[in-house]
Structures are given as structure tokens and as C-alpha cells.
Write an enzyme that holds these catalytic residues in place. Structure first.
Site, PDB file in Angstrom:
ATOM      1  N   HIS A  69       0.628   9.818   4.043  1.00 24.10           N
ATOM      2  CA  HIS A  69       0.361   9.808   2.789  1.00 24.10           C
ATOM      3  C   HIS A  69      -0.291  11.036   2.165  1.00 24.10           C
ATOM      4  CE1 HIS A  69      -1.744   8.576  -1.174  1.00 24.10           C
ATOM      5  NE2 HIS A  69      -0.503   8.247  -1.254  1.00 24.10           N
ATOM      6  N   GLU A  78       9.824   3.460   2.457  1.00 27.38           N
ATOM      7  CA  GLU A  78       9.497   4.510   1.786  1.00 27.38           C
ATOM      8  C   GLU A  78       8.473   5.358   2.910  1.00 27.38           C
ATOM      9  OE1 GLU A  78       5.873   4.901   0.087  1.00 27.38           O
ATOM     10  OE2 GLU A  78       6.178   6.434  -1.457  1.00 27.38           O
ATOM     11  N   HIS A  91       6.703  -0.212   0.604  1.00 33.68           N
ATOM     12  CA  HIS A  91       5.868   1.085   0.362  1.00 33.68           C
ATOM     13  C   HIS A  91       5.095   1.587   1.386  1.00 33.68           C
ATOM     14  CE1 HIS A  91       1.914   2.472  -1.655  1.00 33.68           C
ATOM     15  NE2 HIS A  91       2.907   3.511  -2.163  1.00 33.68           N
ATOM     16  N   ASP A 131       6.114   8.564   2.993  1.00 38.37           N
ATOM     17  CA  ASP A 131       5.386   9.869   2.492  1.00 38.37           C
ATOM     18  C   ASP A 131       5.462  10.943   3.572  1.00 38.37           C
ATOM     19  OD1 ASP A 131       4.829   8.789  -0.006  1.00 38.37           O
ATOM     20  OD2 ASP A 131       3.031   7.904   0.827  1.00 38.37           O
ATOM     21  N   GLU A 139       8.946  10.942   0.182  1.00 41.52           N
ATOM     22  CA  GLU A 139       8.224  11.650  -0.960  1.00 41.52           C
ATOM     23  C   GLU A 139       7.602  12.751  -0.065  1.00 41.52           C
ATOM     24  OE1 GLU A 139       4.865   9.642  -2.756  1.00 41.52           O
ATOM     25  OE2 GLU A 139       4.199  11.675  -3.569  1.00 41.52           O
TER      26      GLU A 139
HETATM   27  O1  G3P Z   1       5.617   7.321  -4.235  1.00 40.16           O
HETATM   28  C1  G3P Z   1       5.579   6.068  -5.073  1.00 40.16           C
HETATM   29  C2  G3P Z   1       4.241   5.472  -4.708  1.00 40.16           C
HETATM   30  O2  G3P Z   1       4.173   5.519  -3.272  1.00 40.16           O
HETATM   31  C3  G3P Z   1       2.758   5.649  -5.289  1.00 40.16           C
HETATM   32  O3  G3P Z   1       2.616   7.074  -4.787  1.00 40.16           O
HETATM   33  O4  G3P Z   1       0.381   7.606  -4.005  1.00 40.16           O
HETATM   34  O5  G3P Z   1       1.354   5.669  -3.009  1.00 40.16           O
HETATM   35  O6  G3P Z   1       2.381   7.926  -2.551  1.00 40.16           O
HETATM   36  P1  G3P Z   1       1.572   6.953  -3.461  1.00 40.16           P
HETATM   37 CA    CA Z   2       4.531   7.472  -2.136  1.00 43.05          CA
END
Ligand code: G3P
Ligand code: CA
Length: 340
Positions: A73, A58, A31, A60, A162
Site C-alpha cells: 500500500h 485491488e 480492497h 496497490d 494503483e
Molecule cells: O485505491 C482506492 C482505495 O484503495 C483507497 O485508497 O489508500 O486504500 O489505496 P487506498
Molecule cells: Ca488503493
């Protein structure tokens, strides 16, 4: 829990065929990289996640004024960079998804300006030893890095991009979703089997690209509220409405999986203790959707008391409940807990 037991758990949950990819289950998604240890969304954070054994990293994504995808993010970059000291005069207030936000916004800066910034840790409770050392990477730099790591290590490494605030970006004529697809195409990601998952908390962008890509799409689900595009179009449905049997069947027309808040699978009481699990994993599998929950964190302030300080216990609990993957800030603890 031993690996054999985990495989059995995966088998008895009866996931639909479409919930299974070529990847390990449950999938360990780094993450924002290994953001428990390094400033989030830096190449060094992604590098550590891969080194620790994450199956996927991941990023963003937001967009610069000159239309370059960069990893942050939020489009407000004041919390995770030193922009406030380098560009104090560029502070402003914007309306993002109907809410007033004051700070510094990626869409007001060129890539050249963004590249003068250095990342910093967001959370006061985490180490700030690496503040001021790492750049904000572009999405192309991340994909180049992943490809190089795959060659070096001889294994596939997934990417789980994302797009943040797609409606907001598109209202500024910043084509965040189209640029994402174009970048993935340039790097050779085209097929359902490719290790890519495109995720969004909004629905309209995913629905729009469904006919244009075979890559897997993931509908993110908050525990409350509604997708920003629903609010903008006066659609009264909430995220919870998307989790009914009809809602999940509808989601399956544009997505391959859902990414729910973890409490929608394993609810936690006000005292931090575990409540009975929901049927969401089975319900989603019945609709042909895989389930990747977020976010598993080992920090004392985030880990529910019911796990008694053992972050591995939360990993094992999610595996027992049949999730197909999870986002975690601490990939090393997940690898250890799953006995990989
Ligand atoms: O994208 C899933 C996870 O990352 C939760 O969202 O707010 O951390 O981008 P966020
Ligand atoms: Ca995310």
C-alpha cells in the site's frame, strides 16, 4: 434488498453508457484482497477475496530498486512486513510527496531482499494469526495467479492496480507507470472491455498514458487536499475542484471513472449519522464517468454509527445511491448484502 430492486435502482439512476462495463453493478472490488481477514496485498488475501465472490481484486503497487513492481500500500514497508527485524540498519528518512517519512522503503531493496520478508497485519484491532506466513507478491505473480484462478473457476476476475506515489517513483528513475502498462500488455490486457481499471490519486500519470491505452482509467479523489502532481507543479486546484461540473468534464478527458472517498457520496455527520446524500453520482454519470467509492469496512472503528453495526446496510445504501462499484475489505459481506 432483492437483486431485482437493485437492478431497478441501477436503471433509474440513469448512468451514462460509458459508466457501464461488462461487469456486474455494483462491482465488488476486494480492497487489498480480502484485507479484513488476511494481511493485505498477499496472494492469500487476493485468493480469499476471489473465493468470497469479489468481482475484482485491488493491488496497490510500488517498485523495488531493481525496478520490479510489488504489491504494497505504501513504499514505506515497515508497517506491513517484518523488514524492521530483518534489515534494522536500512531504516532511513525520505521526503515523499513533500512530507518527511521515516521507515524502510521498497525502492531501497532488491526484489531478492523483498522476497525474504513476510507480511504482517497492519491494524492492531485485526487478527494477527497469519503474520509471518506470506510473501510480498510481484505484480507478475498476481496476474499469473488471477489468470490461473479464471481458468479454475471459469469466470473473469478483474484487476484494479494503483500506482502509489508515481511522481516520487519517477523522480528516482523508477518507471512505475510504464512498467504497469508493459505488464498488463504482456498478460494480454489491452482493450476497454478487458477487466482492468488503472487508478491513481495523481492526475499527470493518467493524463500521460491516456493516449497510450484503451484500458479504463480511474481518477481517485480524496475528500480534502490536492493531487501530489498539482502540488509539485504549483497548480492550486484541489480534489474538490475536480468535482464541479467543469472539473468532472475535464477529468472525463483522461479518465473513464472516478474513485471518490465514500463520504463524498454519502456524507456522515460528526455523530456518525447519515446526512443527505450529495449529487456526485448523478453529476459524474452526466459527465460520462462511472463511480467506484472507497472503502467499505465492517470493523466497529470504521463503520459509521448510522448503520447500527450492520455493514450490509452500508453496501445497500451505496447501491441505492447508484454507485457503479465499491472497494471493500470484506467481500463476503458485500456479496451477502447484495443477495448474489
Ligand atoms: O485505491 C482506492 C482505495 O484503495 C483507497 O485508497 O489508500 O486504500 O489505496 P487506498
Ligand atoms: Ca488503493
Amino acid at each position: 434488498m432483492r437483486l431485482r430492486t437493485l437492478c431497478l435502482v441501477a436503471l433509474v439512476t440513469g448512468a451514462a453508457d460509458s459508466s457501464r462495463g461488462p461487469e456486474p453493478r455494483p462491482l465488488i472490488i476486494g480492497h487489498r484482497g480480502a484485507s479484513g481477514y488476511r494481511p493485505e496485498h498477499t496472494i492469500e488475501s487476493y485468493r480469499l477475496a476471489i473465493e468470497q465472490g469479489a468481482d475484482v481484486i485491488e493491488p496497490d503497487l510500488v517498485m523495488t530498486r531493481d525496478r520490479v513492481l510489488v504489491a504494497r500500500h505504501e513504499n514505506e514497508i515497515g508497517q506491513t512486513t517484518d523488514v524492521a527485524t530483518r534489515f534494522p540498519e536500512r531504516k532511513r528518512t525520505r521526503i515523499i510527496d513533500g512530507e518527511s517519512v521515516t521507515g524502510w522503503f521498497a525502492e531501497d531493496f532488491t526484489l531478492a531482499e523483498i522476497k525474504t520478508l513476510r507480511a504482517r497485519e497492519r491494524l492492531p484491532s485485526r487478527s494477527h494469526a497469519f503474520d509471518g506466513r506470506f510473501e510480498v507478491p510481484t505484480f507478475d505473480e498476481i496476474l499469473s495467479f488471477v489468470r490461473a484462478e479464471e481458468r479454475r473457476l471459469g469466470r473473469r476476475i478483474g484487476v484494479y492496480p494503483e500506482t502509489k506515489h508515481p511522481s516520487h517513483h519517477e523522480s528516482l528513475d523508477l518507471p512505475i507507470t510504464d512498467s504497469l502498462l508493459a505488464a498488463l500488455e504482456r498478460f494480454g490486457y489491452r482493450e476497454r472491455e478487458d477487466p482492468v481499471f488503472i487508478q491513481s490519486f495523481e492526475t499527470a500519470n493518467l493524463r500521460r498514458i491516456r493516449p497510450r491505452t484503451r484500458l479504463r482509467l480511474v481518477q481517485l479523489i480524496e475528500d480534502k487536499g490536492r493531487p501530489a502532481d498539482f502540488s509539485a507543479s504549483n497548480d492550486a486546484r484541489t480534489y474538490r475542484d475536480l468535482l464541479t461540473a467543469d472539473g468532472l468534464r475535464e477529468v472525463a478527458t483522461w479518465a473513464d471513472g472516478i474513485g471518490p472517498f465514500k463520504g463524498l457520496v454519502q456524507p456522515i455527520g460528526e455523530d456518525g449519522e447519515l446526512l443527505p446524500p450529495t449529487s456526485l453520482v448523478a453529476d459524474a454519470h452526466r459527465a460520462g464517468l462511472f463511480v467506484h467509492v472507497w472503502t467499505l469496512r465492517a470493523d466497529r472503528s470504521f463503520l459509521p454509527a448510522g448503520y447500527r453495526g450492520d455493514a450490509g446496510a452500508e453496501v445497500r445504501r451505496m447501491a441505492e445511491l447508484g454507485v457503479d462499484g465499491f472497494f471493500t475489505d470484506f467481500p463476503d459481506l458485500a456479496v451477502a448484502a447484495l443477495g448474489r
